[in-house]
Design an enzyme around this catalytic site. Sequence first.
Site, PDB file in Angstrom:
ATOM      1  N   PHE A   1      33.185  29.028  43.250  1.00  0.00           N
ATOM      2  CA  PHE A   1      33.459  29.419  42.025  1.00  0.00           C
ATOM      3  C   PHE A   1      32.986  28.269  41.091  1.00  0.00           C
ATOM      4  CE2 PHE A   1      36.669  29.935  38.785  1.00  0.00           C
ATOM      5  CZ  PHE A   1      36.680  31.457  38.538  1.00  0.00           C
TER       6      PHE A   1
ATOM      7  N   ASP B   1      39.081  25.888  49.640  1.00  0.00           N
ATOM      8  CA  ASP B   1      39.785  26.662  48.618  1.00  0.00           C
ATOM      9  C   ASP B   1      40.032  27.902  49.019  1.00  0.00           C
ATOM     10  OD1 ASP B   1      40.289  28.227  46.213  1.00  0.00           O
ATOM     11  OD2 ASP B   1      39.147  27.031  45.040  1.00  0.00           O
TER      12      ASP B   1
ATOM     13  N   TYR C   1      48.239  33.530  41.716  1.00  0.00           N
ATOM     14  CA  TYR C   1      48.373  34.727  40.773  1.00  0.00           C
ATOM     15  C   TYR C   1      47.343  35.928  41.209  1.00  0.00           C
ATOM     16  CZ  TYR C   1      44.458  32.125  38.855  1.00  0.00           C
ATOM     17  OH  TYR C   1      43.371  31.266  38.647  1.00  0.00           O
ATOM     18  N   LYS C   2      46.691  35.656  42.120  1.00  0.00           N
ATOM     19  CA  LYS C   2      45.691  36.626  42.732  1.00  0.00           C
ATOM     20  C   LYS C   2      46.564  37.560  43.951  1.00  0.00           C
ATOM     21  CE  LYS C   2      41.600  34.274  41.571  1.00  0.00           C
ATOM     22  NZ  LYS C   2      40.773  33.134  41.671  1.00  0.00           N
TER      23      LYS C   2
ATOM     24  N   ARG D   1      33.176  44.679  41.402  1.00  0.00           N
ATOM     25  CA  ARG D   1      33.941  43.970  42.384  1.00  0.00           C
ATOM     26  C   ARG D   1      35.097  44.907  42.610  1.00  0.00           C
ATOM     27  NH1 ARG D   1      36.312  37.958  41.976  1.00  0.00           N
ATOM     28  NH2 ARG D   1      37.533  38.764  40.131  1.00  0.00           N
TER      29      ARG D   1
END
Length: 398
Positions: A114, A185, A210-211, A357
């Site tokens: 990322f 990560d 939050y995912k 996605r």
Amino acid sequence: MTTDFTATRAQFHLPEGVIYLDGNSLGPLPRAAAARVARTVTAEWGEMLIRGWNAAGWMDQPRRLGDRIGRLIGAEPGSVVLGDTLSIKVYQALASALEMVPERRVILSDTGNFPSDLYMADGLVRTLGQGYALRTVAPEEIAAAIDESVAVLMLTEVDYRTGRKHDMADLTARAHAAGAITVWDLAHSAGALPVDLAGCRADFAVGCTYKYLNSGPGGPAFIYVAPRHAARARPALSGWLGHEAPFAFDMDYRPGAGVERMRVGTPPVLQLAALEASLEIWDGVDMADLRARSLELSEAFLSGVEAACPDLLLASPRAGAERGSQVSFRHPQGYAIMQALIAEGVIGDFRAPDILRFGFTPLYTTMEEVRAAVGILARIMATGSWDRPEFHRRAAVT
Ligand SMILES: *Cc1c(COP(=O)(O)O)cnc(C)c1O
């Protein structure tokens, strides 16, 4: 299967007419979170005022909730703490890890990582000077690139674009054999699949809530430090709440006990209240069940779309064992196609330059929804209905 996914779904607020396949980016609202946050605001903040830090346990939340997340990622008790955003936690973990291998200068990562992780590494390298460098190679070349120049191997386990999953146990063992330390990560792993940090002998790990963990927009990140390193890891962001005795107000910084030293400043109390409500749903979830259901949902979507939409190119590994909990397809007009899908109530997202996605989240996504989503996508592709001017207009967040 012991997990009751009908019961977990009932604990989320899911808007009418929406099939939500973007919980890998922002999880939906747990029903209990709204009331929990309201109670924290009115009964705690409102009535207790500053007494809430002790009386309502606000100060201990980052560690208590850290332990509950720890169960989901195979972390030892007392090795996870919450706070700040993931980008900050990446910086902290990386800085501490580099200090533990002082004779080496290279951070090794992959080009699928990322961007924020790479940006943070780049910023740290510039601050440190002294020959420190970030080296990136293609994800498939990571194993071969681990050599004795590498200080820290910094990887995101599951690729945010393609869903390709690294082998954490194997790469951690290779890094250790070469004398390097690992920073993992878990942004697309925590709550997405079983993770075994202790079993893999991972050194540092970070992730967001939050995912897949559904703590809401702006929910805090977490950091893991292996207990064998916790007393030695020096925090680069030496804030007062990571101090051994914050309320002694000493002039000099002394790191706190264990992972508590990775705290920086005041915890986000309202977000932690939302996270606590969300983690109560997770308490009844077996991670092996979650993985099995996630692969069923993903496989049904993948094969359905491949059969019905020949113009969409699979961007994810075909083998379930090599994927996280998302499936991605490529198309040059991916942005407009995703906008058309969202207009029809199927919410996924788009990642430049050409990735559509879709995240699969067994806690609240059903097989019926997956089949319906395939049907809607197939119709949009067959009719070309995505090619309307309004679907080409770009918003700030994709
Ligand atoms: C989502 C994500 C981030 C986001 O970082 P924030 O600081 O929380 O905005 C960082 N890294 C990875 C790998 C991610 O997937």
